[in-house]
Design an enzyme around this catalytic site. Structure first.
Site, short mmCIF file in Angstrom:
data_model
loop_
_atom_site.label_atom_id
_atom_site.label_comp_id
_atom_site.label_asym_id
_atom_site.label_seq_id
_atom_site.Cartn_x
_atom_site.Cartn_y
_atom_site.Cartn_z
N GLU A 223 5.21 -32.90 23.17
CA GLU A 223 5.28 -31.90 24.23
C GLU A 223 4.75 -30.37 23.94
OE1 GLU A 223 9.85 -31.47 24.20
OE2 GLU A 223 9.99 -33.73 25.25
N GLN B 110 -5.53 -50.92 18.14
CA GLN B 110 -6.13 -51.24 16.96
C GLN B 110 -6.89 -52.58 16.90
OE1 GLN B 110 -2.71 -51.38 14.37
NE2 GLN B 110 -3.60 -53.09 13.62
N CYS C 131 -3.95 -50.26 10.75
CA CYS C 131 -2.95 -49.21 11.09
C CYS C 131 -2.68 -47.91 10.17
CB CYS C 131 -1.57 -50.00 11.22
SG CYS C 131 -1.12 -50.68 9.58
N GLU D 112 -13.61 -38.69 16.55
CA GLU D 112 -13.80 -40.13 17.06
C GLU D 112 -14.99 -40.25 18.07
OE1 GLU D 112 -12.70 -44.13 18.42
OE2 GLU D 112 -12.04 -42.71 16.68
N HIS E 14 3.43 -51.97 7.94
CA HIS E 14 2.83 -51.49 9.07
C HIS E 14 3.07 -49.79 9.26
CE1 HIS E 14 1.03 -51.12 13.09
NE2 HIS E 14 2.13 -50.79 13.69
N ASN F 194 2.69 -45.82 17.90
CA ASN F 194 2.05 -47.15 17.32
C ASN F 194 0.66 -47.01 17.58
OD1 ASN F 194 1.96 -49.56 15.98
ND2 ASN F 194 3.20 -50.61 17.14
#
Length: 344
Positions: free
Chosen positions: A123, A133, A139, A197, A275, A311
Site C-alpha cells: 500500500e 520464476q 526463488c 531488471e 523456498h 511469491n
C-alpha cells in the site's frame, strides 16, 4: 436368439468398461490449456493430462476438507497444474534444506510494545510486480532483490525492479539449482552493486557468461541483518519498522496450488526450509464465534493473525501472487527460520 442377446450384452459390457473418458474433465483440460497457453506434442499431451488429472484430484480432495471446516485455506488450479511432484521440486531450493542452527549469529533487537496491528508495504509503494520464476530454482534471487528494492524505495522514494539474472549469472552460486539470500547479499555488498531488471532481464536459466555492466548499477548494500531463529515477535518488529524482509518456507505440495485463506499446513517442518519469498506485511482477520464456542474457549483470540508473503510463481498463483501464512503459530512453516534484510 439367446446367443445374439448374449453377444449384444457382452458388447455393451465392454463398451462400458473401456469408455473411461470424462467429458467434463476433457472440457476442463481444454480450458486449462487455452488459459495458460499450453502446447504439447501428441505424446506429451497424454502424459501431461494424466499429471493434471492427478493434481486436480488433489485440489478437489483438499477443498472438500476446507468445505467441511477442516482446513483454513483452499486450493485452485493454476499454470503449474501439469507439473509432476519432481518438477515442482526443481522450482524449489534444495540448497536450503539443511537444518538451520538455532544459534545463528544475529543482531540484537528490543521488542517495541506499540507496533501497528497490521502492516502492508504494498500500500506504500514498496513492492514491484509479481513475476514468474519458471522452471528455475531462483526463488532466492527474487526474495533477495525484493528486500533490496524495498530499502531502495525507503531511501530514495524510487521503485526500481532489480535484476534476478544478475545474481544467477554472476554470483557463482548454483543459479537455477538454488542459492541463499545471505550469499546474494554478500555478493551485492562485495561487488559494485546490482543492476536493474531493465538492464539485465530475467530469462529463467543460468547463462554461461556474466553480463554485468557497472554503468547499470542501481544500488549497493553496506551490510545485512539476520534475525533470531524462529522469533516471530522480532520478525514483526523488523517488518513494521524496517520494511519488507526476505524469508523462507518449508513448501509442501498444498502450497503449489494455494488459492486463498490463511495457510496452515500440518506437514510443514519449520527447521527445513526450501523456498524463499518476500515478507511484505502482516495482519489479522476478525473471527466470529457462536455462544457455545465462546463458553468453551473463553480466552481464545477472536481473530486469526497472518503474514503476507510475495511469491515468484506468477499472478495466477495464490491471491494474485501472494500467500497468507498463519502468524504467531510456532514459526509455522519456518517463516521466521531464515529471516534477513539488507542495509543500504
Amino acid at each position: 436368439m439367446r446367443l445374439l442377446f448374449c453377444l449384444i450384452s457382452l458388447c455393451g459390457a465392454f463398451s462400458y468398461c473401456f469408455s473411461t473418458r470424462n467429458p467434463e474433465l476433457d472440457s476442463e483440460w481444454e480450458l486449462f490449456k487455452s488459459t495458460y497457453e499450453k502446447n504439447y506434442t501428441e505424446k506429451e499431451e497424454s502424459f501431461r493430462k494424466q499429471v493434471w488429472e492427478k493434481n486436480m484430484k488433489f485440489i478437489n480432495d483438499q477443498n472438500l476438507l476446507y468445505k467441511e471446516g477442516k482446513l483454513s485455506y483452499y486450493l485452485g488450479m493454476n499454470n503449474l497444474g501439469d507439473l509432476t511432484d519432481k518438477e515442482f521440486k526443481i522450482m524449489l531450493n534444495p540448497s536450503m534444506l539443511q537444518r538451520v542452527r538455532r544459534d545463528t549469529t544475529t543482531k540484537n533487537f528490543s521488542i517495541f510494545s506499540h507496533l501497528p496491528k497490521s502492516v502492508d508495504w504494498r500500500e506504500k509503494g514498496f513492492i514491484t510486480p509479481v513475476r514468474q520464476q519458471g522452471r528455475c530454482g531462483s526463488c532466492w534471487a527474487f526474495s533477495a532483490t525484493g528486500a533490496v528494492e524495498g530499502q531502495l524505495f525507503l531511501k530514495t522514494g524510487k521503485l526500481v525492479e532489480l535484476s534476478k539474472q544478475n545474481l544467477i549469472d554472476c554470483s557463482k552460486f548454483q543459479g537455477c539449482h538454488g542459492g541463499t539470500v545471505t550469499s546474494a547479499f554478500k555478493y551485492i555488498k562485495k561487488n559494485e552493486g546490482i543492476v536493474s531488471e531493465e538492464c539485465y532481464p530475467y530469462v529463467a536459466k543460468k547463462n554461461s557468461l556474466c553480463s554485468y555492466r557497472s554503468e547499470c548499477a542501481a544500488v549497493k548494500i553496506r551490510d545485512y541483518v539476520v534475525l533470531p531463529y524462529g522469533n516471530e515477535e522480532i520478525l514483526m518488529e523488523a517488518v513494521a519498522i524496517v520494511g519488507p524482509v526476505s524469508v523462507s518456507l518449508n513448501a509442501q505440495k498444498s502450497l503449489h496450488f494455494y488459492k486463498g485463506g490463511i495457510y496452515v499446513e500440518p506437514k510443514c517442518k519449520p527447521r527445513y526450509t526450501n523456498h524463499a519469498l518476500l515478507l511484505v506485511g502482516y495482519g489479522y482477520k476478525e473471527g466470529t464465534k457462536d455462544k457455545k464456542s465462546r463458553l468453551e474457549e473463553e480466552n481464545q483470540y477472536e481473530e486469526t493473525k497472518f503474514w503476507i508473503l510475495k511469491n515468484s510463481w506468477g499472478v495466477n498463483w495464490g491471491k494474485k501472487g501472494y500467500v497468507y501464512i498463519a502468524k504467531d503459530k510456532n514459526n509455522h512453516c519456518g517463516v521466521a527460520t531464515r529471516a534477513i534484510y539488507p542495509i543500504l
